[in-house]
Design an enzyme around this catalytic site. Sequence first.
Site, PDB file in Angstrom:
ATOM      1  N   LYS A 190      -4.282  -6.788  15.582  1.00  9.26           N
ATOM      2  CA  LYS A 190      -4.154  -5.354  15.344  1.00  9.26           C
ATOM      3  C   LYS A 190      -5.485  -4.772  14.895  1.00  9.26           C
ATOM      4  O   LYS A 190      -6.133  -5.338  14.022  1.00  9.26           O
ATOM      5  CB  LYS A 190      -3.114  -5.169  14.239  1.00  9.26           C
ATOM      6  CG  LYS A 190      -3.017  -3.815  13.674  1.00  9.26           C
ATOM      7  CD  LYS A 190      -2.053  -3.854  12.525  1.00  9.26           C
ATOM      8  CE  LYS A 190      -1.868  -2.468  12.009  1.00  9.26           C
ATOM      9  NZ  LYS A 190      -0.942  -2.439  10.900  1.00  9.26           N
ATOM     10  N   LYS A 208      -6.286  -8.669  11.643  1.00  6.33           N
ATOM     11  CA  LYS A 208      -6.126  -7.225  11.477  1.00  6.33           C
ATOM     12  C   LYS A 208      -7.453  -6.673  10.987  1.00  6.33           C
ATOM     13  O   LYS A 208      -7.980  -7.107   9.977  1.00  6.33           O
ATOM     14  CB  LYS A 208      -5.029  -6.970  10.458  1.00  6.33           C
ATOM     15  CG  LYS A 208      -4.875  -5.515  10.108  1.00  6.33           C
ATOM     16  CD  LYS A 208      -3.712  -5.353   9.190  1.00  6.33           C
ATOM     17  CE  LYS A 208      -3.522  -3.906   8.846  1.00  6.33           C
ATOM     18  NZ  LYS A 208      -2.273  -3.738   8.080  1.00  6.33           N
ATOM     19  N   CYS A 262       0.808  -1.228   0.000  1.00  9.39           N
ATOM     20  CA  CYS A 262       0.000   0.000   0.000  1.00  9.39           C
ATOM     21  C   CYS A 262       0.842   1.279   0.000  1.00  9.39           C
ATOM     22  O   CYS A 262       0.418   2.319  -0.484  1.00  9.39           O
ATOM     23  CB  CYS A 262      -0.972   0.004   1.166  1.00  9.39           C
ATOM     24  SG  CYS A 262      -0.232  -0.342   2.750  1.00  9.39           S
ATOM     25  N   ARG A 294      -1.457   6.347   8.080  1.00  2.00           N
ATOM     26  CA  ARG A 294      -1.619   6.594   6.635  1.00  2.00           C
ATOM     27  C   ARG A 294      -1.100   7.980   6.267  1.00  2.00           C
ATOM     28  O   ARG A 294      -0.526   8.175   5.205  1.00  2.00           O
ATOM     29  CB  ARG A 294      -3.077   6.390   6.235  1.00  2.00           C
ATOM     30  CG  ARG A 294      -3.492   4.928   6.358  1.00  2.00           C
ATOM     31  CD  ARG A 294      -4.945   4.686   6.036  1.00  2.00           C
ATOM     32  NE  ARG A 294      -5.294   3.278   6.285  1.00  2.00           N
ATOM     33  CZ  ARG A 294      -6.540   2.824   6.305  1.00  2.00           C
ATOM     34  NH1 ARG A 294      -7.555   3.645   6.099  1.00  2.00           N
ATOM     35  NH2 ARG A 294      -6.779   1.549   6.542  1.00  2.00           N
TER      36      ARG A 294
HETATM   37  N1  LIG Z   1      -0.660  -2.536   5.294  1.00  2.00           N
HETATM   38  C1  LIG Z   1      -1.592  -1.811   6.073  1.00  2.00           C
HETATM   39  C2  LIG Z   1      -0.940  -0.873   7.024  1.00  2.00           C
HETATM   40  C3  LIG Z   1      -1.822  -0.608   8.225  1.00  2.00           C
HETATM   41  C4  LIG Z   1      -2.579   0.696   8.027  1.00  2.00           C
HETATM   42  C5  LIG Z   1      -3.618   0.573   6.948  1.00  2.00           C
HETATM   43  O1  LIG Z   1      -4.467  -0.322   7.000  1.00  2.00           O
HETATM   44  O2  LIG Z   1      -3.532   1.405   6.067  1.00  2.00           O
HETATM   45  C6  LIG Z   1      -1.020  -0.577   9.512  1.00  2.00           C
HETATM   46  C7  LIG Z   1       0.470  -0.824   9.308  1.00  2.00           C
HETATM   47  N2  LIG Z   1       0.749  -2.212   9.308  1.00  2.00           N
HETATM   48  C8  LIG Z   1      -1.241   0.720  10.289  1.00  2.00           C
HETATM   49  C9  LIG Z   1      -0.403   0.776  11.557  1.00  2.00           C
HETATM   50  C10 LIG Z   1      -0.801   1.934  12.452  1.00  2.00           C
HETATM   51  O3  LIG Z   1      -1.874   2.538  12.241  1.00  2.00           O
HETATM   52  O4  LIG Z   1      -0.029   2.233  13.363  1.00  2.00           O
HETATM   53 ZN   LIG Z   2      -1.029  -2.400   3.207  1.00  2.00          ZN
END
Ligand SMILES: NCC[C@H](CC(=O)O)[C@@H](CN)CCC(=O)O
Ligand SMILES: [Zn+2]
Length: 329
Positions: free
Chosen positions: A252, A199, A124, A209
């Site tokens: 998460k 997640k 992403c 983000r």
């Molecule tokens: N690959 C997804 C990244 C995801 C955020 C998202 O869903 O955009 C997490 C990172 N692994 C966010 C982590 C955070 O918010 O601290």
């Molecule tokens: Zn991602």
Amino acid sequence: GDIGSQLHAGYSHPLARSWQAERQLTKSMLIYPLFISDQDDEEVLIPSLPNQYRRGINRLVPFLEPLVHKGLRSVILFGVPMRPGTKDALGTAADDPEGPVIRSIQLLRRRFPHLYIVCDVCLCEYTSHGHCGILRDDGSLNNQLSVDRISDVAVAYARAGAHCVAPSDMNDGRIRAIKLKLIEEGIVHSVTLMSYAAKFSGCLYGPFRDAAGSTPSFGDRRCYQLPPGGRGLARRAIVRDINEGADIIMVKPAGQYLDIIADAKELGRDLPVAAYQVSGEFAMIHAAAKAGVFDLKAMAFESTEGILRAGATIIVSYFVPEFLDWLSN
Ligand SMILES: NCC[C@H](CC(=O)O)[C@@H](CN)CCC(=O)O
Ligand SMILES: [Zn+2]
């Protein structure tokens, strides 16, 4: 008899109270997230993520040296390509050998031989569309192409020296694909596979983000991150990832998902369970402390105590620099 009703005796002293806790927070449980830019000399505060910076590779060692000296044991790397034109539909830059993540793995392995390097694996941050995979024409994730690409990126990070790869994409079957490729590469024995198994989609990733520039350009992540109400789905994802070869299961976000952490510990009784106190949780605690709701340090510890109580023994946290000081005194 009825004597058992006298519980106060068991926690009448600070030490006795600490004995009531099944798990104690230690520095070796902590993993600190790092945002690594492709602008080698930049060090930019991330407005929505208190005290967190996006740093180029040349800023890493001076920043980490005192933290390693204080007992930092592990970091998780997130690449943040800032150079225009880097992103494309396939996330090609994710495993660019000259990219920020691969160069940082090599630098950190050389400079801090005892530091355990975890690499988040996702597309992403590197895709023009901002989704965690490769898309079909209709905007949905192409599972086969996404899993092939994610597993290639994981192997690239492992070959560069990452001790652990942690795919945060939530594509079905990526754990098995990564494990098989690590076996084919002959390096499976020395690369830990940490799955973001459970997640959840939701509102707690905003500050991340902002930091990583990884907001989807359209739609959302509801078709691949779990629905917040899906406890059964999370249990099924945890069992699946354990069976596909995950060495560590991560849940998460953390604070609003303590039941899922408890489920992960029940289902993955024989594995370490990790939890990620995400950017929104961290920013919320800071905002509330600033508003005078509670003392920041007290809540940093209390929120982490809950994550430990639920069953996690590995915690990804933006409070790590503070914990290194707080746990030293
Ligand atoms: N690959 C997804 C990244 C995801 C955020 C998202 O869903 O955009 C997490 C990172 N692994 C966010 C982590 C955070 O918010 O601290
Ligand atoms: Zn991602």
